[in-house]
Design an enzyme around this catalytic site. Sequence first.
Site, short mmCIF file in Angstrom:
data_model
loop_
_atom_site.label_atom_id
_atom_site.label_comp_id
_atom_site.label_asym_id
_atom_site.label_seq_id
_atom_site.Cartn_x
_atom_site.Cartn_y
_atom_site.Cartn_z
N SER A 320 0.83 -1.20 0.00
CA SER A 320 0.00 0.00 0.00
C SER A 320 0.87 1.25 0.00
CB SER A 320 -0.92 0.00 1.22
OG SER A 320 -1.66 1.20 1.28
N TRP A 323 2.34 1.60 -3.41
CA TRP A 323 1.31 2.03 -4.37
C TRP A 323 1.21 3.55 -4.41
CZ3 TRP A 323 -3.09 4.97 -3.82
CH2 TRP A 323 -3.99 4.96 -4.87
N HIS A 324 1.44 4.19 -3.26
CA HIS A 324 1.27 5.64 -3.19
C HIS A 324 2.37 6.40 -3.92
CE1 HIS A 324 -1.74 4.79 -0.08
NE2 HIS A 324 -2.17 6.00 -0.30
N GLY A 325 3.52 5.80 -4.09
CA GLY A 325 4.56 6.55 -4.78
C GLY A 325 5.90 5.84 -4.80
N PHE A 480 -0.45 10.04 -7.55
CA PHE A 480 -0.37 8.60 -7.26
C PHE A 480 -1.09 7.78 -8.31
CE2 PHE A 480 -0.57 10.45 -2.79
CZ PHE A 480 0.80 10.63 -2.75
#
Length: 480
Positions: A320, A323-325, A480
């Site tokens: 997770s 996934w954000h960056g 993102f």
Amino acid sequence: MLFNSLSFAIFLPIVFVLHWFFFKKKQSQNILLLIASYFFYACWDWRFLFLLVFSTLLDYYTGIKMAETGNKVRKFWFWLSIAVNLGFLAVFKYFNFFADSFAESISHLGFHVNPWVLTIILPVGISFYTFHGLSYVIDIYKKRIPAERNFVDYSLFVSFFPLLVAGPIERATHLLPQIKKKREFDYANAIDGLRQILWGLFKKVVIADQCANFANLIFNNAENYSGSTLLLGALFFTFQIYGDFSGYSDIALGTARLFGVDLLKNFNFPYFSRDIAEFWRRWHISLSSWFKDYLYIPLGGSKGGTLVKVRNTFIIFLVSGFWHGANWTFIAWGFLNALYIMPSIIFNKNRVNMDIVAHGKRYPTLKELFSIVLTFFLTVMAWIFFRSPSIHYAFEYIVNIFSSSLFTLPKFVGMSSALGVLFVTMCFFIIEWFGREQNYAIEKIGLRWSRPLRWTAYYILVFAILYSSGGEQQFIYFQF
């Protein structure tokens, strides 16, 4: 095109009027919304529209082929879709991260190389529409849903403009049936959608954008400020990211309701959570549930004992974060949240606080208040990693907070304006508190007031939005 832009204020009424007054058949309405969605996306950068269309075509065709063929061929199409979708995501979002990380790693072994990086723009919304397609393909492969044969309906599921660039991350089981059926105009639902849009714009423009000014000032010059000022900067970013992302989600849900579509709820008053597990049930709900259904449960979920639960929890939080960056700070943020939630996972306390705090009551108990404050504090500390340019910077920032200067008064240029923003933000959270049992804070507040008083409140919100507007400010989650 941004939700908080003049162009969107012109675009939305035009699409609304065309949808309900000129295109009255279901299929023609869907074609209109698909064209509008592609136009909406192309306004950002028309070149990446081809990537969106290709991804849509791939998953649409994959779904049909998996429905028509035997197990071996189904597997081929399934893994082809997974590989291509994640491949695009890896190239556009993570290639430079891996290249730089590899070069830095081997430099510790005495080898020095200049990494080859790609000078490309990250396509807005790629993480969101990729996950839409992946969930659809996985659900067909697992035989949870049939393949969609109508290309227009499937394309609209992937690219419906309210959710296209920053979610919520929809499921075919929830959105496709709404797209496929005839939608009737519901005046009350549309009015409520406009009210939700208004509240979302207030969150974005009045809360998030104003807090961003001071968060950026303090984070970009952290070495010049006292511990109390750094803590204030972290608070400003905590308010900014909530107002920004939940504001976007409110506008998205409200906009979809104008067209007779109900999207998944993405936020449920997360800063009133009593523990970290509850926070993650209330923050970015569509992403959390996506990882639970498509990663955590396939890994074994909670069935394999404590060690398996701990392993799987760390995996989904690290993924997770990633996934954000493409930055180690996001992975550190995910790791820290995994550490936070570990006690409740180990002692099976992660589903204790399932209902909203102080349900049916005006105020929380002292115990609930303490739990909320502690959870909020832990969340603020984690957001420092999310906002910082590097892990080293984040650690220095936190260390400097807990110095002797923490007990001095904050001081920086624009402090008087910052106090005004803090006052408005506190008033905002008071409204959120009293509306916490609703879908959004002002859903029911004021409905029993007289019409003049209710409309006065709406005009105050509109005036605050117009007064605070400083141009078209990007939403945080666009990156993102």
